[in-house]
Design an enzyme around this catalytic site. Structure first.
Site, PDB file in Angstrom:
ATOM      1  N   PRO A  22       0.882  -1.228   0.039  1.00  0.00           N
ATOM      2  CA  PRO A  22      -0.193  -0.038   0.153  1.00  0.00           C
ATOM      3  C   PRO A  22       0.760   1.360   0.123  1.00  0.00           C
ATOM      4  CG  PRO A  22      -0.348  -1.419   1.879  1.00  0.00           C
ATOM      5  CD  PRO A  22       0.505  -2.047   1.305  1.00  0.00           C
ATOM      6  N   GLU A  23       0.303   2.342  -0.703  1.00  0.00           N
ATOM      7  CA  GLU A  23       1.211   3.524  -0.753  1.00  0.00           C
ATOM      8  C   GLU A  23       0.649   4.381   0.413  1.00  0.00           C
ATOM      9  OE1 GLU A  23       2.950   4.750  -3.913  1.00  0.00           O
ATOM     10  OE2 GLU A  23       2.788   3.302  -5.114  1.00  0.00           O
ATOM     11  N   LYS A  46       3.401   5.364   5.714  1.00  0.00           N
ATOM     12  CA  LYS A  46       2.646   3.799   5.664  1.00  0.00           C
ATOM     13  C   LYS A  46       2.371   3.234   6.844  1.00  0.00           C
ATOM     14  CE  LYS A  46       5.048   2.859   1.122  1.00  0.00           C
ATOM     15  NZ  LYS A  46       5.591   2.120   0.462  1.00  0.00           N
ATOM     16  N   CYS A  78      10.320   6.226 -19.531  1.00  0.00           N
ATOM     17  CA  CYS A  78      10.404   6.532 -20.999  1.00  0.00           C
ATOM     18  C   CYS A  78      11.841   6.989 -21.368  1.00  0.00           C
ATOM     19  CB  CYS A  78       9.534   7.482 -21.360  1.00  0.00           C
ATOM     20  SG  CYS A  78       9.570   8.108 -23.183  1.00  0.00           S
ATOM     21  N   CYS A  99      11.569  10.788 -23.091  1.00  0.00           N
ATOM     22  CA  CYS A  99      10.800  11.913 -22.149  1.00  0.00           C
ATOM     23  C   CYS A  99      11.823  12.139 -20.901  1.00  0.00           C
ATOM     24  CB  CYS A  99       9.367  11.523 -21.766  1.00  0.00           C
ATOM     25  SG  CYS A  99       8.301  11.485 -22.992  1.00  0.00           S
TER      26      CYS A  99
HETATM   27 ZN    ZN Z   1       8.037   9.330 -23.898  1.00  0.00          ZN
END
Ligand code: ZN
Length: 292
Positions: free
Chosen positions: A2-3, A55, A270, A273
């Site tokens: 759990p976050e 948490k 990514c 990006c």
């Molecule tokens: Zn990207």
């Protein structure tokens, strides 16, 4: 796991259900809790408030008694109306706190202890948490200083460190780095001030967005879907997490995944990006970079 946002939501739901009420029933399968209850009974105390710290979930009881739980991987708190049938088997029950109208039941919670305000302050097994990203008094300057104090660590690892900032888990770690265009393996020392500010503000924004669903009293579990994008259907809720090999939603490049840190947690990013930068350790398997 759990976050922080799910713990926050659960703490809030618990607080609404049993906060301010007198405990009329207490049961536990954990010997260490039972022995405290034998000496200083929980029944008859008032639940002053339930709060989350990162948490950790803390149930403050009148008479200076604090129940502190950590869910680790499998634990969860449920809330039931009095007399309602549980959704989990009784053998999984670890703690029951009953009030006249609700029962709060902890299932498979592996870490649970009673503290007083003083022992909690002193005890090192509950880490001194960094500023809670969901706290009203969250200070950007302090959080930035805590990040900067770890120049030789990778940013995604530092984001998971609850002593630096409390609340971010493995899903948000990757999402936050993506949102700020920061390669998750970059060392903190290579980050610009603008990047750090972006990371702090985005962290807070993502966590806040996920606690505004208004979970009402009822069944609360830790399985609520998490989202960082405003998309209605579940598969489109996240930017990079668990999207290895799929096209980046922003540029179309294939999302990469690599295990990171001592816990070998999965990290997604990514390659377009979030370009690599100086200070980054060599990346194995770089040829696996995918193109749409
Ligand atoms: Zn990207």
């Amino acid at each position: 796991m759990p976050e922080g946002d799910t713990i926050f939501r659960s703490a809030r739901a618990l607080d609404r259900a049993i906060g301010g009420k007198v405990v009329t029933q207490f049961d536990t399968a954990l010997a260490s809790l039972a022995s405290v209850d034998d000496n200083a009974p929980v029944i008859g105390r008032t639940v002053e408030r339930v709060e989350s710290r990162g948490k950790w979930l803390l149930v403050h009881l009148s008479g200076d008694l604090i129940l502190v739980t950590h869910m680790l991987m499998n634990g969860s708190w449920h809330i039931y109306r009095a007399g309602e049938r549980w959704h989990r088997p009784r053998r999984d029950m670890r703690i029951v706190i009953g009030t006249p109208d609700f029962e709060a039941v902890a299932f498979n919670v592996p870490v649970a202890r009673f503290y007083t305000a003083r022992t909690l302050e002193r005890n090192t097994s509950v880490p001194k948490l960094g500023p809670d990203l969901l706290g009203e008094d969250f200070a950007v300057d302090e959080a930035e200083a805590r990040l900067r104090a770890r120049p030789d660590e990778q940013i995604a690892e530092v984001l998971l460190n609850q002593r630096v900032m409390a609340g971010i888990g493995n899903v948000f770690k990757s999402e936050i780095c993506f949102a700020c265009g920061v390669h998750p393996f970059r060392l903190v020392s290579t980050l610009t001030r603008a990047e750090i500010e972006c990371i702090l503000h985005t962290s807070r924004r993502f966590l806040q967005a996920n606690v505004e669903d208004g979970a009402e009293a009822g069944i609360v579990t830790y399985t609520g879907a998490r989202r960082t994008r405003r998309a209605a259907y579940p598969g489109a809720r996240l930017w990079v997490y668990r999207r290895r090999g799929k096209p980046c939603r922003r540029c179309g490049a294939g999302i990469l995944m690599r295990r990171q840190g001592v816990g070998a947690r999965s990290t997604y990013w990514c390659p377009e990006c979030q370009p690599e930068s100086v200070g980054m350790p060599p990346v194995e398997g770089w040829s696996t970079r995918l193109r749409k």
